[in-house]
Design a protein around this motif. Structure first.
Motif, PDB file in Angstrom:
ATOM      1  N   ALA A   1      33.565 -33.574  15.934  1.00 61.47           N
ATOM      2  CA  ALA A   1      34.345 -33.506  17.214  1.00 61.47           C
ATOM      3  C   ALA A   1      34.370 -31.773  17.237  1.00 61.47           C
ATOM      4  O   ALA A   1      34.680 -30.986  16.230  1.00 61.47           O
ATOM      5  CB  ALA A   1      35.703 -33.789  16.953  1.00 61.47           C
ATOM      6  N   VAL A   2      33.857 -31.406  18.257  1.00 63.09           N
ATOM      7  CA  VAL A   2      33.538 -30.041  18.602  1.00 63.09           C
ATOM      8  C   VAL A   2      34.790 -29.625  19.588  1.00 63.09           C
ATOM      9  O   VAL A   2      34.904 -30.042  20.667  1.00 63.09           O
ATOM     10  CB  VAL A   2      32.301 -29.746  19.093  1.00 63.09           C
ATOM     11  CG1 VAL A   2      32.062 -28.220  19.285  1.00 63.09           C
ATOM     12  CG2 VAL A   2      31.120 -30.346  18.236  1.00 63.09           C
TER      13      VAL A   2
ATOM     14  N   GLU B   1      36.003 -24.702  16.902  1.00 65.61           N
ATOM     15  CA  GLU B   1      36.759 -25.358  16.139  1.00 65.61           C
ATOM     16  C   GLU B   1      36.052 -26.866  15.811  1.00 65.61           C
ATOM     17  O   GLU B   1      35.958 -27.445  16.538  1.00 65.61           O
ATOM     18  CB  GLU B   1      38.141 -25.617  16.692  1.00 65.61           C
ATOM     19  CG  GLU B   1      39.238 -26.040  15.735  1.00 65.61           C
ATOM     20  CD  GLU B   1      39.912 -24.864  14.622  1.00 65.61           C
ATOM     21  OE1 GLU B   1      39.392 -23.822  15.045  1.00 65.61           O
ATOM     22  OE2 GLU B   1      39.976 -25.296  13.764  1.00 65.61           O
ATOM     23  N   LEU B   2      36.039 -27.341  14.507  1.00 63.59           N
ATOM     24  CA  LEU B   2      35.481 -28.260  14.187  1.00 63.59           C
ATOM     25  C   LEU B   2      36.556 -29.589  13.514  1.00 63.59           C
ATOM     26  O   LEU B   2      37.389 -28.798  13.038  1.00 63.59           O
ATOM     27  CB  LEU B   2      34.120 -28.330  13.374  1.00 63.59           C
ATOM     28  CG  LEU B   2      32.965 -27.580  13.799  1.00 63.59           C
ATOM     29  CD1 LEU B   2      31.794 -27.568  12.956  1.00 63.59           C
ATOM     30  CD2 LEU B   2      32.503 -28.126  15.036  1.00 63.59           C
TER      31      LEU B   2
ATOM     32  N   GLY C   1      30.174 -19.195  -0.288  1.00 65.79           N
ATOM     33  CA  GLY C   1      29.015 -19.651   0.450  1.00 65.79           C
ATOM     34  C   GLY C   1      29.637 -19.920   2.118  1.00 65.79           C
ATOM     35  O   GLY C   1      28.903 -19.841   3.124  1.00 65.79           O
ATOM     36  N   ALA C   2      31.054 -19.581   2.228  1.00 61.47           N
ATOM     37  CA  ALA C   2      31.561 -19.795   3.435  1.00 61.47           C
ATOM     38  C   ALA C   2      31.136 -18.811   4.418  1.00 61.47           C
ATOM     39  O   ALA C   2      30.989 -18.686   5.718  1.00 61.47           O
ATOM     40  CB  ALA C   2      32.987 -19.968   3.278  1.00 61.47           C
ATOM     41  N   GLY C   3      30.744 -17.785   3.691  1.00 57.49           N
ATOM     42  CA  GLY C   3      30.488 -16.342   4.507  1.00 57.49           C
ATOM     43  C   GLY C   3      28.990 -16.588   4.927  1.00 57.49           C
ATOM     44  O   GLY C   3      28.461 -15.679   5.852  1.00 57.49           O
ATOM     45  N   LEU C   4      28.249 -17.467   4.273  1.00 61.57           N
ATOM     46  CA  LEU C   4      26.854 -17.532   4.693  1.00 61.57           C
ATOM     47  C   LEU C   4      26.451 -18.657   5.877  1.00 61.57           C
ATOM     48  O   LEU C   4      25.606 -18.498   6.440  1.00 61.57           O
ATOM     49  CB  LEU C   4      26.066 -17.965   3.213  1.00 61.57           C
ATOM     50  CG  LEU C   4      26.124 -16.846   1.973  1.00 61.57           C
ATOM     51  CD1 LEU C   4      25.802 -17.433   0.895  1.00 61.57           C
ATOM     52  CD2 LEU C   4      25.183 -15.678   2.378  1.00 61.57           C
ATOM     53  N   GLY C   5      27.489 -19.674   5.799  1.00 57.91           N
ATOM     54  CA  GLY C   5      27.118 -20.921   6.671  1.00 57.91           C
ATOM     55  C   GLY C   5      28.341 -21.798   6.603  1.00 57.91           C
ATOM     56  O   GLY C   5      28.800 -22.070   5.432  1.00 57.91           O
TER      57      GLY C   5
ATOM     58  N   THR D   1      37.571 -28.908   8.338  1.00 57.52           N
ATOM     59  CA  THR D   1      37.992 -28.244   9.560  1.00 57.52           C
ATOM     60  C   THR D   1      37.734 -26.846   9.422  1.00 57.52           C
ATOM     61  O   THR D   1      36.704 -26.235   8.681  1.00 57.52           O
ATOM     62  CB  THR D   1      39.390 -28.493   9.323  1.00 57.52           C
ATOM     63  OG1 THR D   1      39.862 -28.178   7.815  1.00 57.52           O
ATOM     64  CG2 THR D   1      39.604 -29.983   9.425  1.00 57.52           C
ATOM     65  N   GLY D   2      38.373 -26.158  10.178  1.00 57.48           N
ATOM     66  CA  GLY D   2      37.901 -24.666  10.701  1.00 57.48           C
ATOM     67  C   GLY D   2      36.772 -24.763  11.247  1.00 57.48           C
ATOM     68  O   GLY D   2      36.576 -25.726  12.426  1.00 57.48           O
ATOM     69  N   HIS D   3      35.634 -24.078  10.991  1.00 59.32           N
ATOM     70  CA  HIS D   3      34.285 -24.127  11.774  1.00 59.32           C
ATOM     71  C   HIS D   3      33.649 -25.019  10.709  1.00 59.32           C
ATOM     72  O   HIS D   3      32.524 -24.844  10.877  1.00 59.32           O
ATOM     73  CB  HIS D   3      33.973 -22.949  12.116  1.00 59.32           C
ATOM     74  CG  HIS D   3      33.674 -21.911  11.149  1.00 59.32           C
ATOM     75  ND1 HIS D   3      32.810 -21.616  10.241  1.00 59.32           N
ATOM     76  CD2 HIS D   3      34.642 -20.733  10.940  1.00 59.32           C
ATOM     77  CE1 HIS D   3      33.085 -20.308   9.357  1.00 59.32           C
ATOM     78  NE2 HIS D   3      34.094 -19.935   9.940  1.00 59.32           N
ATOM     79  N   GLY D   4      33.981 -25.730  10.057  1.00 56.50           N
ATOM     80  CA  GLY D   4      33.528 -26.651   8.986  1.00 56.50           C
ATOM     81  C   GLY D   4      33.353 -26.096   7.633  1.00 56.50           C
ATOM     82  O   GLY D   4      33.192 -26.889   6.470  1.00 56.50           O
ATOM     83  N   GLU D   5      33.993 -25.082   7.475  1.00 61.14           N
ATOM     84  CA  GLU D   5      34.015 -24.253   5.937  1.00 61.14           C
ATOM     85  C   GLU D   5      35.243 -24.910   5.064  1.00 61.14           C
ATOM     86  O   GLU D   5      35.223 -24.684   3.985  1.00 61.14           O
ATOM     87  CB  GLU D   5      33.913 -22.884   6.039  1.00 61.14           C
ATOM     88  CG  GLU D   5      35.144 -22.155   6.174  1.00 61.14           C
ATOM     89  CD  GLU D   5      35.846 -22.356   7.647  1.00 61.14           C
ATOM     90  OE1 GLU D   5      35.477 -23.214   8.508  1.00 61.14           O
ATOM     91  OE2 GLU D   5      37.069 -21.703   7.832  1.00 61.14           O
TER      92      GLU D   5
END
Ligand code: ATP
Length: 315
Positions: free
Chosen positions: A32-33, A43-44, A147-151, A166-170
């Motif tokens: 869900a985007v 926001e995911l 890792g969250a800072g990379l993708g 959740t968040g942007h997936g991180e």
């Protein structure tokens, strides 16, 4: 499996030999985007699922940082400072204040720009391999922070399994369900799709007079996972990016149709596409569906896979 810590160790164990890490691809059972945020991310609310399609990263000690590769994307994927593997090694070295010295080799099976998070998987594998090679002794949570800072998908690929993002997936929380193996067919496309372009296409579609109906939260999907019935899970799969991927690549409709005609429980675009994934009832069913999709000639290759799989692990 080799552990970073021995039972009686005060110090993290440092590996002198090569460290080999295997890391899975991911699919999204629910994606869900939400609206575009001020920071440029959407926001995911997503359910990640790690499947048995793997990249393998080997780290050896060296005097500089060097990367070689074989397999998917060899000759196309730049091996320079833009590669997520190099960026991951440098990020870990900076965080732990150690020299970023390693000889890294990637054996790649996960297709490039396929919506399977291959680049994030490689970054996750690199963090784990270099942590062991350098004896920096980070926990999986600390590696996930780097890792969250990379993708957005890197923290999940360190953990694996099936998890809510959740968040942007991180931000990842494992979904605890009774152990069930799900059987998938993964239809790989000839060429990739750019993830940022697919998100932009979705934003455009959402401003059109007939915007696609957005998915809600993942409650139905989570309940379906607990029932362990492929028909129930199949009915609950959803991906807000699918209309955008189909708008950019209309021929994906033929791939989804071929899977449906082959008797798959259901089919869906994986993440930002163009890979399509199909749910099957068991391993033999998945093999038959893959054969029929291959016979239809609608994609580069359809292969079978199982999930959930663990995240990045030393082999
Ligand atoms: P996602 O769904 O996470 O956006 P994807 O599966 O669609 O990703 P990836 O294969 O992860 O796509 O990579 C997208 C782009 O990232 C590639 O086209 C490439 O330019 C860049 N990239 C950098 N390092 C890597 C890597 N090690 N493997 C794959 N792609 C990489």
């Amino acid at each position: 499996m080799t552990e970073a810590w021995g039972p009686d160790d005060d110090e993290p164990r440092r590996h002198h030999g090569p460290v080999r890490v295997r890391v899975p691809a991911k699919i999204n059972l629910h994606l869900a985007v939400g609206p575009l945020r001020a920071d440029g991310f959407h926001e995911l609310n997503t359910v990640y699922h790690a499947i048995s399609l793997f990249d393998e990263l080997t780290a050896r000690s060296g005097d500089t940082l060097a990367l070689t590769m074989e397999g998917e994307g060899a000759g196309t994927l730049p091996l320079d400072e833009t590669n997520l593997i190099i960026r991951a090694a440098r990020a870990l070295a900076a965080r732990c204040r150690v020299p970023a010295h390693a000889r890294l080799h990637l054996r790649k099976t996960i297709p490039l720009a396929g919506g399977l998070a291959g680049g994030s998987a490689d970054a996750a594998a690199t963090l784990l391999a270099c942590d062991l090679l350098w004896g920096t002794g980070m926990s999986r949570e600390e590696l996930a922070e780097v890792g969250a800072g990379l993708g957005s998908d890197v923290p999940f690929l360190l953990h694996g399994g099936t998890a809510l993002g959740t968040g942007h997936g991180e931000t990842v929380s494992p979904i605890l369900a009774r152990p069930t193996t799900w059987h998938w067919v993964v239809a790989v496309a000839e060429t990739g799709l750019s993830t940022p372009e697919v998100y932009r296409q979705l934003d455009t579609l959402r401003e059109s007079p007939w915007p696609p109906k957005p998915l809600g939260d993942a409650d139905e999907l989570m309940a379906a996972l607990r029932q362990r019935d492929p028909e129930v899970l199949g009915a609950a799969l959803g991906n807000d990016l699918q209309p955008a991927a189909l708008a950019m690549r209309p021929e994906l409709a033929d791939v989804l149709k071929a899977g449906h005609q082959a008797g798959a429980v259901t089919g869906i675009v994986s993440g930002s596409g163009p890979t399509c994934v199909f749910l099957a009832t068991d391993a033999a069913h998945a093999a038959r569906v893959a054969d029929e999709i291959n016979a239809a000639g609608v994609c580069r290759e359809a292969v079978t896979a199982r999930g959930p799989m663990p995240g990045a692990r030393v082999t």
